[in-house]
Design a protein around this motif. Structure first.
Motif, mmCIF file in Angstrom:
data_model
loop_
_atom_site.group_PDB
_atom_site.id
_atom_site.type_symbol
_atom_site.label_atom_id
_atom_site.label_comp_id
_atom_site.label_asym_id
_atom_site.label_seq_id
_atom_site.Cartn_x
_atom_site.Cartn_y
_atom_site.Cartn_z
ATOM 1 N N ALA A 117 0.848 -1.194 0.000
ATOM 2 C CA ALA A 117 0.000 0.000 0.000
ATOM 3 C C ALA A 117 0.882 1.242 0.000
ATOM 4 O O ALA A 117 1.837 1.350 0.758
ATOM 5 N N GLY A 118 0.548 2.188 -0.877
ATOM 6 C CA GLY A 118 1.262 3.456 -0.921
ATOM 7 C C GLY A 118 0.590 4.476 -0.014
ATOM 8 O O GLY A 118 -0.449 4.207 0.596
ATOM 9 N N LYS A 119 1.185 5.654 0.079
ATOM 10 C CA LYS A 119 0.643 6.702 0.951
ATOM 11 C C LYS A 119 -0.773 7.105 0.549
ATOM 12 O O LYS A 119 -1.650 7.252 1.400
ATOM 13 N N LEU A 120 -1.016 7.277 -0.753
ATOM 14 C CA LEU A 120 -2.362 7.648 -1.190
ATOM 15 C C LEU A 120 -3.364 6.531 -0.889
ATOM 16 O O LEU A 120 -4.508 6.806 -0.537
ATOM 17 N N GLY A 121 -2.924 5.294 -1.029
ATOM 18 C CA GLY A 121 -3.793 4.166 -0.696
ATOM 19 C C GLY A 121 -4.172 4.171 0.780
ATOM 20 O O GLY A 121 -5.302 3.845 1.150
ATOM 21 N N LYS A 122 -3.219 4.559 1.616
ATOM 22 C CA LYS A 122 -3.500 4.635 3.050
ATOM 23 C C LYS A 122 -4.452 5.789 3.357
ATOM 24 O O LYS A 122 -5.365 5.642 4.177
ATOM 25 N N VAL A 123 -4.251 6.926 2.689
ATOM 26 C CA VAL A 123 -5.175 8.061 2.865
ATOM 27 C C VAL A 123 -6.574 7.659 2.403
ATOM 28 O O VAL A 123 -7.578 7.986 3.040
ATOM 29 N N LYS A 124 -6.626 6.914 1.305
ATOM 30 C CA LYS A 124 -7.910 6.423 0.788
ATOM 31 C C LYS A 124 -8.609 5.550 1.808
ATOM 32 O O LYS A 124 -9.793 5.737 2.108
ATOM 33 N N TRP A 154 -15.153 13.411 -1.316
ATOM 34 C CA TRP A 154 -13.727 13.258 -1.027
ATOM 35 C C TRP A 154 -13.293 11.806 -1.219
ATOM 36 O O TRP A 154 -12.247 11.536 -1.813
ATOM 37 N N VAL A 155 -14.088 10.874 -0.702
ATOM 38 C CA VAL A 155 -13.738 9.453 -0.826
ATOM 39 C C VAL A 155 -13.675 9.052 -2.298
ATOM 40 O O VAL A 155 -12.759 8.325 -2.706
ATOM 41 N N LEU A 156 -14.605 9.522 -3.103
ATOM 42 C CA LEU A 156 -14.556 9.209 -4.537
ATOM 43 C C LEU A 156 -13.278 9.757 -5.172
ATOM 44 O O LEU A 156 -12.603 9.050 -5.927
ATOM 45 N N VAL A 157 -12.936 11.007 -4.864
ATOM 46 C CA VAL A 157 -11.743 11.631 -5.451
ATOM 47 C C VAL A 157 -10.479 10.882 -5.031
ATOM 48 O O VAL A 157 -9.661 10.504 -5.871
ATOM 49 N N ILE A 158 -10.307 10.643 -3.733
ATOM 50 C CA ILE A 158 -9.077 10.000 -3.260
ATOM 51 C C ILE A 158 -9.015 8.534 -3.694
ATOM 52 O O ILE A 158 -7.938 8.001 -3.965
ATOM 53 N N THR A 159 -10.171 7.888 -3.810
ATOM 54 C CA THR A 159 -10.201 6.496 -4.291
ATOM 55 C C THR A 159 -9.704 6.420 -5.729
ATOM 56 O O THR A 159 -8.847 5.586 -6.063
ATOM 57 N N LEU A 160 -10.222 7.287 -6.580
ATOM 58 C CA LEU A 160 -9.796 7.286 -7.983
ATOM 59 C C LEU A 160 -8.354 7.756 -8.127
ATOM 60 O O LEU A 160 -7.574 7.162 -8.883
#
Length: 178
Positions: A117-124, A154-160
């Motif tokens: 998992a990368g940082k963005l994946g963790k934020v997601k 926000w969840v949609l944006v960070i997920t994509l």
């Protein structure tokens, strides 16, 4: 098996308990389901923290941790759809991203690479957990509450965004597909 991996497996074991508690839709079951979800989400933080702190990061942990996260989040979202709180299409977008990233991970494994998992994946993941906790506590349908709407957006944006990031950083694995 080390403690972080046991915590990840415990997260998976808590999912049927959470789902069973979400079924009756009584105030007491809603509270208990929220507590079980929160405890399961806390194990996500703990397993990663302990693994890094004690230098016991394993390939099994890199695999099971994100799978446990996805099972927990998607199970909760599906139950929230059933309760009329979450929108089905939002969950479909999240599910599609997860399947695409998992497909990339499977291809990477054939090349001897484990994609953690990368940082963005963790934020997601944290963002999804916050949204789910908010929906479980507030019981406000996404389209009837501005807080729920903003969190969902926000969840949609960070997920994509995080899904695209995985492909940008690891897309080389796809070049050798025949």
């Amino acid at each position: 098996m080390n403690l972080p991996n046991k915590l990840s497996l415990m997260r998976v074991a808590l999912i049927p308990v959470m789902v069973a508690l979400m079924y009756p839709q009584t105030p007491m079951c809603n509270v208990l389901a929220t507590i079980v979800f929160a405890v399961a989400a806390l194990t996500d933080f703990l397993d990663g923290y302990i693994a890094r702190k004690q230098h016991i990061v394993t390939d099994f942990g890199k695999f099971v941790d994100p799978v446990a996260d996805k099972l927990l989040v998607l199970s909760a979202l599906i139950m929230l759809i059933q309760h009329g709180v979450m929108l089905a299409w939002v969950t479909v977008v999240i599910l599609a991203r997860e399947l695409c990233v998992d497909g990339l991970r499977m291809i990477a494994v054939t090349h001897g690479k484990v994609i953690a998992a990368g940082k963005l994946g963790k934020v997601k993941t944290v963002s999804q957990i916050v949204l789910i906790l908010w929906l479980m506590i507030s019981r406000e349908p996404v389209m009837r509450s501005w807080v729920s709407g903003i969190l969902t957006l926000w969840v949609l944006v960070i997920t994509l965004w995080s899904g695209i990031d995985y492909f940008v950083k690891n897309g080389a694995c796809l070049k050798d597909i025949k």
